[in-house]
Design a protein around this motif. Structure first.
Motif, PDB file in Angstrom:
ATOM      1  N   TYR A 121       0.819  -1.217   0.000  1.00  0.00           N
ATOM      2  CA  TYR A 121       0.000   0.000   0.000  1.00  0.00           C
ATOM      3  C   TYR A 121       0.855   1.269   0.000  1.00  0.00           C
ATOM      4  O   TYR A 121       0.375   2.347  -0.315  1.00  0.00           O
ATOM      5  CB  TYR A 121      -0.960   0.016   1.202  1.00  0.00           C
ATOM      6  N   GLY A 122       2.130   1.153   0.356  1.00  0.00           N
ATOM      7  CA  GLY A 122       2.982   2.337   0.284  1.00  0.00           C
ATOM      8  C   GLY A 122       3.698   2.707   1.564  1.00  0.00           C
ATOM      9  O   GLY A 122       4.439   3.689   1.599  1.00  0.00           O
ATOM     10  N   LEU A 123       3.468   1.937   2.646  1.00  0.00           N
ATOM     11  CA  LEU A 123       4.266   2.178   3.855  1.00  0.00           C
ATOM     12  C   LEU A 123       5.635   1.522   3.667  1.00  0.00           C
ATOM     13  O   LEU A 123       5.867   0.765   2.725  1.00  0.00           O
ATOM     14  CB  LEU A 123       3.569   1.600   5.086  1.00  0.00           C
ATOM     15  N   ARG A 124       6.549   1.862   4.581  1.00  0.00           N
ATOM     16  CA  ARG A 124       7.851   1.202   4.600  1.00  0.00           C
ATOM     17  C   ARG A 124       8.019   0.515   5.953  1.00  0.00           C
ATOM     18  O   ARG A 124       8.649   1.043   6.858  1.00  0.00           O
ATOM     19  CB  ARG A 124       8.968   2.219   4.338  1.00  0.00           C
ATOM     20  N   PRO A 125       7.416  -0.675   6.076  1.00  0.00           N
ATOM     21  CA  PRO A 125       7.439  -1.345   7.375  1.00  0.00           C
ATOM     22  C   PRO A 125       8.791  -1.982   7.694  1.00  0.00           C
ATOM     23  O   PRO A 125       9.486  -2.485   6.808  1.00  0.00           O
ATOM     24  CB  PRO A 125       6.355  -2.420   7.226  1.00  0.00           C
ATOM     25  N   ILE A 126       9.135  -1.907   8.967  1.00  0.00           N
ATOM     26  CA  ILE A 126      10.286  -2.651   9.493  1.00  0.00           C
ATOM     27  C   ILE A 126       9.691  -3.729  10.390  1.00  0.00           C
ATOM     28  O   ILE A 126       9.124  -3.416  11.432  1.00  0.00           O
ATOM     29  CB  ILE A 126      11.214  -1.741  10.328  1.00  0.00           C
ATOM     30  N   ALA A 127       9.775  -4.972   9.948  1.00  0.00           N
ATOM     31  CA  ALA A 127       9.220  -6.079  10.728  1.00  0.00           C
ATOM     32  C   ALA A 127      10.335  -6.682  11.569  1.00  0.00           C
ATOM     33  O   ALA A 127      11.361  -7.080  11.026  1.00  0.00           O
ATOM     34  CB  ALA A 127       8.624  -7.128   9.798  1.00  0.00           C
ATOM     35  N   GLU A 128      10.132  -6.708  12.872  1.00  0.00           N
ATOM     36  CA  GLU A 128      11.151  -7.335  13.725  1.00  0.00           C
ATOM     37  C   GLU A 128      10.754  -8.765  14.037  1.00  0.00           C
ATOM     38  O   GLU A 128       9.643  -9.031  14.493  1.00  0.00           O
ATOM     39  CB  GLU A 128      11.328  -6.562  15.036  1.00  0.00           C
ATOM     40  N   ILE A 129      11.664  -9.687  13.754  1.00  0.00           N
ATOM     41  CA  ILE A 129      11.513 -11.077  14.185  1.00  0.00           C
ATOM     42  C   ILE A 129      12.374 -11.193  15.440  1.00  0.00           C
ATOM     43  O   ILE A 129      13.546 -10.829  15.430  1.00  0.00           O
ATOM     44  CB  ILE A 129      12.005 -12.051  13.092  1.00  0.00           C
ATOM     45  N   GLN A 130      11.786 -11.685  16.521  1.00  0.00           N
ATOM     46  CA  GLN A 130      12.462 -11.578  17.818  1.00  0.00           C
ATOM     47  C   GLN A 130      13.832 -12.273  17.850  1.00  0.00           C
ATOM     48  O   GLN A 130      14.792 -11.742  18.401  1.00  0.00           O
ATOM     49  CB  GLN A 130      11.551 -12.139  18.898  1.00  0.00           C
ATOM     50  N   PHE A 131      13.903 -13.457  17.269  1.00  0.00           N
ATOM     51  CA  PHE A 131      15.173 -14.179  17.104  1.00  0.00           C
ATOM     52  C   PHE A 131      15.149 -14.830  15.726  1.00  0.00           C
ATOM     53  O   PHE A 131      14.091 -15.294  15.291  1.00  0.00           O
ATOM     54  CB  PHE A 131      15.317 -15.305  18.141  1.00  0.00           C
ATOM     55  N   SER A 132      16.315 -14.918  15.093  1.00  0.00           N
ATOM     56  CA  SER A 132      16.328 -15.537  13.762  1.00  0.00           C
ATOM     57  C   SER A 132      15.886 -16.998  13.826  1.00  0.00           C
ATOM     58  O   SER A 132      15.434 -17.551  12.833  1.00  0.00           O
ATOM     59  CB  SER A 132      17.714 -15.437  13.131  1.00  0.00           C
ATOM     60  N   GLY A 133      15.988 -17.608  15.000  1.00  0.00           N
ATOM     61  CA  GLY A 133      15.493 -18.981  15.145  1.00  0.00           C
ATOM     62  C   GLY A 133      13.992 -19.087  14.938  1.00  0.00           C
ATOM     63  O   GLY A 133      13.471 -20.174  14.703  1.00  0.00           O
ATOM     64  N   PHE A 134      13.293 -17.956  15.019  1.00  0.00           N
ATOM     65  CA  PHE A 134      11.832 -17.976  14.856  1.00  0.00           C
ATOM     66  C   PHE A 134      11.406 -17.544  13.454  1.00  0.00           C
ATOM     67  O   PHE A 134      10.219 -17.471  13.153  1.00  0.00           O
ATOM     68  CB  PHE A 134      11.148 -17.024  15.854  1.00  0.00           C
ATOM     69  N   ILE A 135      12.365 -17.218  12.604  1.00  0.00           N
ATOM     70  CA  ILE A 135      12.011 -16.561  11.337  1.00  0.00           C
ATOM     71  C   ILE A 135      11.373 -17.515  10.329  1.00  0.00           C
ATOM     72  O   ILE A 135      10.645 -17.103   9.435  1.00  0.00           O
ATOM     73  CB  ILE A 135      13.249 -15.884  10.702  1.00  0.00           C
ATOM     74  N   HIS A 136      11.634 -18.809  10.513  1.00  0.00           N
ATOM     75  CA  HIS A 136      11.221 -19.730   9.443  1.00  0.00           C
ATOM     76  C   HIS A 136       9.717 -19.878   9.312  1.00  0.00           C
ATOM     77  O   HIS A 136       9.214 -20.270   8.269  1.00  0.00           O
ATOM     78  CB  HIS A 136      11.922 -21.073   9.625  1.00  0.00           C
ATOM     79  N   ASP A 137       8.993 -19.542  10.354  1.00  0.00           N
ATOM     80  CA  ASP A 137       7.529 -19.507  10.242  1.00  0.00           C
ATOM     81  C   ASP A 137       7.114 -18.510   9.160  1.00  0.00           C
ATOM     82  O   ASP A 137       6.047 -18.620   8.569  1.00  0.00           O
ATOM     83  CB  ASP A 137       6.921 -19.089  11.592  1.00  0.00           C
ATOM     84  N   ALA A 138       7.963 -17.532   8.899  1.00  0.00           N
ATOM     85  CA  ALA A 138       7.670 -16.503   7.896  1.00  0.00           C
ATOM     86  C   ALA A 138       8.329 -16.805   6.556  1.00  0.00           C
ATOM     87  O   ALA A 138       8.260 -15.988   5.641  1.00  0.00           O
ATOM     88  CB  ALA A 138       8.147 -15.144   8.413  1.00  0.00           C
ATOM     89  N   PHE A 139       8.940 -17.964   6.424  1.00  0.00           N
ATOM     90  CA  PHE A 139       9.746 -18.244   5.224  1.00  0.00           C
ATOM     91  C   PHE A 139       8.939 -18.096   3.936  1.00  0.00           C
ATOM     92  O   PHE A 139       9.338 -17.416   2.998  1.00  0.00           O
ATOM     93  CB  PHE A 139      10.350 -19.660   5.301  1.00  0.00           C
ATOM     94  N   GLU A 140       7.794 -18.734   3.883  1.00  0.00           N
ATOM     95  CA  GLU A 140       6.994 -18.665   2.657  1.00  0.00           C
ATOM     96  C   GLU A 140       6.563 -17.229   2.374  1.00  0.00           C
ATOM     97  O   GLU A 140       6.578 -16.772   1.232  1.00  0.00           O
ATOM     98  CB  GLU A 140       5.766 -19.570   2.778  1.00  0.00           C
ATOM     99  N   GLN A 141       6.193 -16.526   3.434  1.00  0.00           N
ATOM    100  CA  GLN A 141       5.769 -15.134   3.260  1.00  0.00           C
ATOM    101  C   GLN A 141       6.900 -14.274   2.705  1.00  0.00           C
ATOM    102  O   GLN A 141       6.665 -13.377   1.907  1.00  0.00           O
ATOM    103  CB  GLN A 141       5.275 -14.561   4.596  1.00  0.00           C
ATOM    104  N   LEU A 142       8.116 -14.545   3.157  1.00  0.00           N
ATOM    105  CA  LEU A 142       9.241 -13.740   2.690  1.00  0.00           C
ATOM    106  C   LEU A 142       9.685 -14.178   1.301  1.00  0.00           C
ATOM    107  O   LEU A 142       9.857 -13.350   0.404  1.00  0.00           O
ATOM    108  CB  LEU A 142      10.411 -13.851   3.680  1.00  0.00           C
ATOM    109  N   MET A 143       9.819 -15.475   1.106  1.00  0.00           N
ATOM    110  CA  MET A 143      10.445 -15.945  -0.138  1.00  0.00           C
ATOM    111  C   MET A 143       9.460 -16.138  -1.284  1.00  0.00           C
ATOM    112  O   MET A 143       9.842 -16.166  -2.440  1.00  0.00           O
ATOM    113  CB  MET A 143      11.228 -17.238   0.124  1.00  0.00           C
TER     114      MET A 143
END
Lengths: 397, 328
Positions: free
Chosen positions: B73-95
């Motif tokens: 929509y035009g914002l510039r969000p900074i999404a914080e993942i608390q630890f990189s060990g938790f990031i993979h839940d977002a893998f599909e969303q990111l990749m």
């Protein structure tokens, strides 16, 4: 067989245990709190008031639904004759998406799933541009990068879906949330199917929406089947709508084959975005066709079930209503059918003649500026193409 | 110039961009009232309000996915993942979400979002907390990846990530967050994504690393410099996608030797890509095989086990010695 409609005489060859036939939920609409304006024969049944629509709007609604049906039948033929790679039928689901998209303003954003070509038509997309997308031509808004029917165009405020079912729901909700944070009045609708409600992203979107109240309509087209998985194997809940309850997201069920009820429900959802934020609408409909051109529902679905749903086909239902209003007759119907078929035929001819993408164009738009890796890989492909061309010229192949 | 820790530099970069651009928002678990569990976003919610520094439900996939929508929509969000060990839940969303919209819409839409992920080990947090996940996110197109290892780089690379028109993953060096302090020029100058830093010039061997490991590599290089013929050039990659192929190639063509050090597992790690790329471009210059020092192909450490899991100075020194003493 027309566009995957199972005929009662078709032999069934189930590959597993046959699913029991489920009678159309619309037969018990009042008991199941499914909002309805029209009965199966297109007569207002007093369940929900008729929305305030002009004759012109009602005709647009019906004519768009009818055009979608013609597009669908043409696309199916093209796929079966080998001219299109793939097809995703929309047969039976015309009312659900056309009526809801018609309830949106042109500035509102639409996040499509894959059975809603009518939304593009309502926003002014040409038939040729749609068929150019189906044929994967270079000069269509998405540059031919998507499977047929995964439509969108920024100029129309329509965003194509991630094909992972339901994974894009929070994208729509996040965009709606952003509009709210920026103080814009833009509203949003996102289409998805019953199977999508099992994905984590559906629950993420509901959970965030309950807290932050983005101005969005979550429009679930419950067409009874997620490929071969029927509702009772998708959820034990009594409805898909009630999944909104735990998240405090306003929700309701509507007859998805009743365009007037869908229009009214969508308008109402949009009217309360300021106060309530999101609404989850479960539009109860039925996939009369195949899941896709790669599917064969005869392997998992009984012909009696499909036949029972044919009685709720949204097209004749809406036509009968228009006729009773005095807005439509046999002559108008015949003229419209002829016009739709002529226009679709012309669009197919024009789109098929358009150029496909240049192979090297696949390197565009990965990043705003290509990385050195992509520049090198693109150069390698161009060299490869040059060698091929030289070989062709030398050998006369 | 201001003295800052890595944490303070990251916070200063976010504050700078939020003041400059009202479209920049932060979302994540505990980022608002608590200022993040590491306190990276400390004070930002007070300064910019709860609509711009947003506490979210505990849902990495949901955080990443909503940030995608905000960016569309035009914002510039900074999404914080608390630890990189938790990031993979977002893998599909990111990749397959964030990184694909530009391509799948023929360039009509873009997703200018940042994902901040506190990464790397040395804190005895096990694989749940300590991960070096860069290789997964380099693969398949559309994601930029930066890895700062100093306060100045943390400041400049995070600024670059926020301003970049495409999704950018910032792998932050957790073990250095508070332990490393340095001068930071905090006047809003970004560091170019894709530019490596030569942290120690040398002539006899190129040692390549990124993230916290750079400091170990530098320490080893300084120690070994006492030996004649051990003038080691240390390069901090800083960006992994894209990486600075020109700087690396020029260095190896001069030194003729390369050792790559990272704390992600060895097999199919980023070092494999670096080794392959360098041999393509500098094969005739090499005096010895390219060495790799990496973690074993195991879950990240265990209680008290990080020192055996992560490459340590002895292993780095041994790899350098092997390269220097190699005899055809």
């Amino acid at each position: 067989m027309v566009n995957g409609t199972s005929t009662p005489s078709a032999p069934t060859a189930f590959l597993g245990q046959p699913r029991p036939v489920v009678a159309p939920l619309l037969e018990r609409a009042a008991d199941l709190a499914i909002a309805q304006v029209l009965d199966a024969d297109g007569v207002p049944n007093g369940n929900l008031a008729e929305p305030d629509l002009s004759q012109a709007q009602l005709r647009t609604m019906y004519e768009t639904m009818a055009l979608v049906r013609v597009i669908d039948e043409k696309g199916w033929q093209l796929q079966r004759s080998g001219r299109l790679e793939f097809w995703i039928p929309s047969r039976g689901q015309e009312a659900a998406h056309v009526a809801s998209a018609l309830a949106m303003d042109a500035a509102d954003w639409i996040f499509l799933a894959d059975r809603e070509p009518g939304a593009m038509l309502l926003r002014g997309a040409s038939l040729q541009s749609l068929f150019a997308q189906f044929f994967g031509r270079a000069d269509e808004p998405l540059k031919g990068r998507r499977l047929p029917l995964l439509l969108g165009d920024r100029a129309l405020n329509i965003i194509p879906c991630m094909t992972q079912v339901g994974a894009y729901l929070p994208h729509a909700a996040g965009a709606a949330w952003a509009a709210k944070l920026k103080g814009d009045k833009t509203r949003f609708i996102v289409y998805f199917g019953d199977g999508a409600t099992s994905r984590g992203e559906f629950h993420s979107a509901m959970n965030f929406a309950g807290i932050h109240r983005p101005p969005i309509v979550f429009f679930c087209q419950n067409n009874g089947w997620a490929v071969s998985t029927p509702t009772d194997r998708q959820t034990a809940a009594d409805s898909f709508a009630e999944k909104g309850d735990a998240y405090k997201v306003r929700n309701l069920r509507v007859d998805g084959n009743d365009p007037l009820a869908v229009f009214a429900a969508t308008k109402e959802a949009l009217a309360c975005t300021d106060e309530q934020g999101a609404t989850l609408i479960e539009a109860v409909t039925y996939r009369l066709g195949f899941h896709t051109s790669s599917d064969n529902p005869d392997l998992y679905r009984q012909p009696e079930e499909v036949a029972a749903w044919e009685r709720w086909d949204p097209l004749p239902r809406m036509r009968k209503y228009l006729q009773a209003c005095g807005y439509w007759d046999e002559r108008a119907e015949a003229q419209m059918q002829q016009r739709c078929e002529d226009e679709v035929r012309e669009a197919v001819t024009a789109a098929e003649a358009m150029a496909p993408s240049e192979p090297a164009a696949m390197f565009d738009d990965v990043f705003a500026e290509p990385t050195w890796q992509l520049r090198e890989q693109r150069e390698r492909l161009l060299a490869e193409l040059e060698t091929e061309l030289e070989t062709e010229l030398e050998t006369g192949a | 110039m201001t003295q800052m820790t890595v944490l303070e530099a990251l916070g200063a970069a976010m504050a700078h961009e939020m003041a400059r651009d009202s479209d920049v928002v932060i979302l994540g678990e505990d980022v608002g009232t608590a200022g993040g569990i590491f306190r990276t976003t400390q004070g930002l919610q007070q300064r910019f309000g709860p609509d711009r520094v947003i506490d979210t439900p505990l849902d990495e996939k949901g955080i990443a996915a909503h940030a995608v929508g905000m960016a569309l929509y035009g914002l510039r969000p900074i999404a914080e993942i608390q630890f990189s060990g938790f990031i993979h839940d977002a893998f599909e969303q990111l990749m397959f979400g964030a990184t694909k919209y530009r391509w799948m819409t023929g360039g009509q839409y873009s997703v200018p979002m940042v994902i901040r992920a506190p990464s790397f080990g040395g804190i005895n947090g096990g694989f749940w907390h300590s991960q070096s996940p860069e290789a997964y996110y380099c693969h398949g197109g559309g994601m930029k990846i930066v890895v700062p290892s100093t306060p100045q780089d943390a400041y400049g690379l995070l600024l670059a990530a926020i301003r970049d028109p495409d999704p950018t993953l910032v792998l932050e060096p957790v073990p250095l967050y508070r332990t490393l302090r340095g001068e930071v020029n905090d006047d809003g100058e970004a560091i170019g994504i894709g530019e490596a830093a030569i942290v120690r010039p040398g002539n006899d061997l190129t040692a390549l690393s990124y993230g916290p490991m750079c400091h170990d590599v530098l320490a080893v290089a300084e120690q070994m410099a006492e030996n004649p013929g051990y003038d080691i050039e240390v390069i901090d990659l800083r960006s992994l996608m894209p990486f600075d192929v020109d700087a690396i190639t020029a260095s190896v063509q001069r030194t003729g030797r390369l050792v790559v050090v990272h704390e992600a597992p060895l097999s199919l790690g980023f070092g494999a890509e670096l080794a392959a790329t360098v041999q393509e471009r500098a094969f005739g210059y090499l005096h010895c095989p390219i060495g790799r020092v990496a973690a074993p192909d195991l879950p990240y450490g265990f209680s008290g086990g990080d020192e055996y899991y992560r490459p340590n100075k002895a292993r780095i020194a041994a790899a350098i010695r092997r390269a220097m003493e190699f005899d055809f």
